[in-house]
Scaffold this active site. Structure first.
Site, PDB file in Angstrom:
ATOM      1  N   CYS A   5       0.788  -1.228   0.000  1.00  0.00           N
ATOM      2  CA  CYS A   5       0.000   0.000   0.000  1.00  0.00           C
ATOM      3  C   CYS A   5       0.820   1.278   0.000  1.00  0.00           C
ATOM      4  CB  CYS A   5      -0.897   0.048   1.230  1.00  0.00           C
ATOM      5  SG  CYS A   5      -2.013  -1.332   1.355  1.00  0.00           S
ATOM      6  N   GLY A  32       1.026  -0.037  -5.003  1.00  0.00           N
ATOM      7  CA  GLY A  32      -0.224  -0.799  -5.017  1.00  0.00           C
ATOM      8  C   GLY A  32      -0.960  -0.588  -6.308  1.00  0.00           C
ATOM      9  N   ASN A 106      -1.012   1.590   5.474  1.00  0.00           N
ATOM     10  CA  ASN A 106       0.092   0.842   4.861  1.00  0.00           C
ATOM     11  C   ASN A 106       0.781   0.067   5.969  1.00  0.00           C
ATOM     12  OD1 ASN A 106       3.373   1.742   3.608  1.00  0.00           O
ATOM     13  ND2 ASN A 106       2.235  -0.122   3.270  1.00  0.00           N
ATOM     14  N   GLY A 107       0.840  -1.245   5.814  1.00  0.00           N
ATOM     15  CA  GLY A 107       1.458  -2.086   6.844  1.00  0.00           C
ATOM     16  C   GLY A 107       0.570  -3.274   7.132  1.00  0.00           C
ATOM     17  N   CYS A 243      11.819  -1.042   7.839  1.00  0.00           N
ATOM     18  CA  CYS A 243      11.960  -2.127   6.854  1.00  0.00           C
ATOM     19  C   CYS A 243      13.127  -1.803   5.924  1.00  0.00           C
ATOM     20  CB  CYS A 243      10.667  -2.231   6.043  1.00  0.00           C
ATOM     21  SG  CYS A 243      10.834  -3.266   4.584  1.00  0.00           S
ATOM     22  N   TYR A 249      14.351  -2.066  -2.314  1.00  0.00           N
ATOM     23  CA  TYR A 249      13.459  -2.571  -3.351  1.00  0.00           C
ATOM     24  C   TYR A 249      12.193  -1.735  -3.583  1.00  0.00           C
ATOM     25  CZ  TYR A 249      10.573  -6.195  -5.705  1.00  0.00           C
ATOM     26  OH  TYR A 249       9.795  -6.892  -6.571  1.00  0.00           O
ATOM     27  N   SER A 290      15.104  -2.819 -11.689  1.00  0.00           N
ATOM     28  CA  SER A 290      15.404  -2.986 -10.272  1.00  0.00           C
ATOM     29  C   SER A 290      16.892  -2.984  -9.946  1.00  0.00           C
ATOM     30  CB  SER A 290      14.763  -4.285  -9.776  1.00  0.00           C
ATOM     31  OG  SER A 290      15.078  -5.350 -10.655  1.00  0.00           O
ATOM     32  N   ASP A 357      21.172  -7.611  -9.692  1.00  0.00           N
ATOM     33  CA  ASP A 357      19.772  -7.349  -9.333  1.00  0.00           C
ATOM     34  C   ASP A 357      19.679  -7.021  -7.850  1.00  0.00           C
ATOM     35  OD1 ASP A 357      17.097  -6.940  -9.745  1.00  0.00           O
ATOM     36  OD2 ASP A 357      16.622  -8.974 -10.381  1.00  0.00           O
ATOM     37  N   ASP A 358      18.485  -6.590  -7.425  1.00  0.00           N
ATOM     38  CA  ASP A 358      18.332  -6.187  -6.023  1.00  0.00           C
ATOM     39  C   ASP A 358      18.022  -7.365  -5.106  1.00  0.00           C
ATOM     40  OD1 ASP A 358      15.807  -6.660  -7.009  1.00  0.00           O
ATOM     41  OD2 ASP A 358      14.975  -4.714  -6.457  1.00  0.00           O
ATOM     42  N   CYS A 445      14.153  -3.647  10.648  1.00  0.00           N
ATOM     43  CA  CYS A 445      13.546  -4.962  10.519  1.00  0.00           C
ATOM     44  C   CYS A 445      14.358  -5.706   9.464  1.00  0.00           C
ATOM     45  CB  CYS A 445      12.085  -4.881  10.080  1.00  0.00           C
ATOM     46  SG  CYS A 445      11.398  -6.539   9.832  1.00  0.00           S
ATOM     47  N   CYS A 448      12.906 -10.931   7.106  1.00  0.00           N
ATOM     48  CA  CYS A 448      12.879 -11.844   5.967  1.00  0.00           C
ATOM     49  C   CYS A 448      14.266 -12.371   5.603  1.00  0.00           C
ATOM     50  CB  CYS A 448      12.231 -11.159   4.765  1.00  0.00           C
ATOM     51  SG  CYS A 448      12.947  -9.557   4.401  1.00  0.00           S
TER      52      CYS A 448
END
Ligand code: SF4
Length: 479
Positions: A5, A32, A106-107, A243, A249, A290, A357-358, A445, A448
């Site tokens: 978002c 989005g 957003n989140g 993040c 990205y 990217s 690439d990223d 954060c 991932c």
């Protein structure tokens, strides 16, 4: 990977907010693509237009004309899998005893079910399974016996997770960022008012200037009529959890996040990639678009180190093809790579190539690109990635697939290299990321890429001492 978002909020002096909101949403379209919406307030009532589709398709001249009032909020959305329905499009509007609320989020909350169950037990009826409706109901309930600042503070004490919000409450536009500041939100100034947006590129689009980031745990209220803004630091958290993937990205390269231009951060990461795992090849080329800023930083550092390598575009993008991940099946996704990217044979044939690439998510695209480059005559293909391997999903508002779909979840770098068919593969280290972002790992954060999260998520490990709020048990009766 999809950002889910983008949000915006605007208050102007004596000018309708709908058109600037529409332009700002255009600037945030990359965040989005499934639905878009605007809610405005004209001093008497709210007006809204929310539909499925891209910004340019959702609003026509008539829709913009009908959104009256000098203040409003807007939203673009990419919902979670299976949730592509109109009921989940935003901004979300709710009417209650003493007025109405519009809310754009957003989140992603990680305690949605708990808050929803508790509110349902008190008689609240929900029309969607989304977390935004839960926030709207909680806030509306708190507003029954509190002013807006106290009500927002109470809600912030009950919800847990990632949220950057813009809220329309009467004639006032509010911006709220979660106490860890996971997703971005910035404040900007226009000639005749103020704007809140997910990214500063939206402020640039309106000819405004960036004032600053909204701070983690802060509420910013834009006064009606574009008259000014007020700040309330409602929650002080000991650590942030920005993040890191926003910088790598999601965000536009021309946006300034956390005081740094995203484009420059990506170039710096590219330079670090050369320092950590540079390999001298005839040509360095980005995966468009990217990998471009990473590749330019990488090639620059290679040149500084005396490497005889040329920076060149070797893959041309067909801009009219939709994103590969919109394709439902694996076969169609593979076909889409060929539709989307075409190699420039003269840059590639008979040469050794570094492809930048990223990130790598599933590995499908990387594998296909390497196949394309080999068909075009590349002698060697070395892949360099501007982020660490993605080993775990995101619960904070990025649609990043399950562990089973992530190529790095259960493979080491050598195995991935073999699977995508490269001659060598290297990722950037977490240390290089923290250094480039000028943060410690404790203030980001990295869930991932580490599998440990800054929020209390059921079934996952935490990387810091943050617990979800304890809510009262549901009373199971309307009150
Ligand atoms: S898990 Fe990854 S994508 Fe999700 S918020 Fe954390 S760093 Fe960002």
């Amino acid at each position: 990977m999809r950002e889910k978002c983008g949000v915006v909020g605007i208050s102007l002096h004596d000018r309708a907010a709908a058109r600037p909101l529409y332009y700002a949403l255009y600037a945030l379209q990359h965040r989005g693509q499934e639905s878009a919406g605007i809610v405005t307030h004209d001093g008497f009532q709210q007006h809204e237009h929310v539909e499925m589709g891209l910004v340019g398709d959702v609003f026509d001249e008539g829709a913009i004309e009908n959104l009256h009032g000098p203040q409003g909020i807007g939203h673009v959305r990419y919902p979670t899998a299976g949730g592509v329905t109109e009921c989940c499009a935003q901004p979300f509007s709710v009417s209650f005893k003493s007025g109405s609320l519009g809310l754009a989020h957003n989140g992603n909350l990680v305690n949605t079910d708990e808050v929803r169950d508790e509110l349902a037990g008190k008689g609240h009826a929900f029309t969607s399974d989304g977390d935004t409706e839960v926030i709207a109901h909680d806030l509306a309930r708190n507003l029954l016996d509190a002013g807006i600042v106290s009500a927002v503070k109470r809600t912030m004490g009950r919800i847990h997770g990632s949220y950057s919000l813009t809220i329309m409450h009467g004639e006032r536009v509010l911006g709220v960022r979660d106490p860890q500041g996971n997703r971005p939100l910035v404040l900007g100034e226009l000639d005749d008012g103020y704007v809140l947006a997910s990214e500063s590129a939206a402020i640039d689009t309106l000819g405004g200037k960036l004032v600053r980031d909204v701070r983690p745990g802060e509420l910013v209220i834009l006064e009606p009529d574009g008259a000014g803004w007020e700040s309330f630091q409602l929650v002080d958290a000991p650590q942030t959890a920005h993040c890191f993937f926003e910088h790598v990205y999601f965000a536009r390269p021309d946006s300034i996040l956390d005081g740094a231009l995203v484009y420059e951060i990506r170039r710096e990461l590219g330079r670090a990639l050369w320092t950590e795992s540079g390999v001298e090849t005839d040509v360095v080329m980005p995966v468009p678009d990217s990998g471009r800023s990473f590749a330019s930083g990488y090639a620059e550092a290679a040149g500084d180190a005396g490497a005889r390598t040329e920076f060149a575009e070797g893959l041309m993008k067909n801009r009219y093809v939709g994103r590969t991940f919109i394709m439902p099946s694996q076969d169609e996704r593979e076909q889409a790579v060929r539709l989307k990217l075409n190699p420039i044979r003269s840059t590639i044939e008979g040469r050794t190539v570094t492809l930048i690439d990223d990130s790598i998510v599933r590995g499908t695209t990387s594998g296909k690109l390497i196949e394309l480059l080999r068909e075009a005559g590349a002698e060697e293909i070395h892949v360099r990635i501007g982020s660490p391997p993605i080993i775990a999903p995101c619960y904070m508002g990025i649609d990043m697939k399950t562990r089973e779909e992530l190529i790095a979840a259960d493979r080491d770098v050598e195995e991935i290299c073999e699977e995508i068919g490269a001659d060598s593969l290297a990722y950037l280290s977490i240390e290089a990321i923290t250094e480039a972002l000028r943060h410690t790992a404790d203030d980001l954060c990295l869930g991932c890429v580490t599998g440990r999260y800054p929020y209390d998520i059921e079934g996952e490990q935490r990387d810091r001492d943050i617990s979800r709020p304890k809510l009262e048990p549901p009373e199971h009766s309307a009150d």
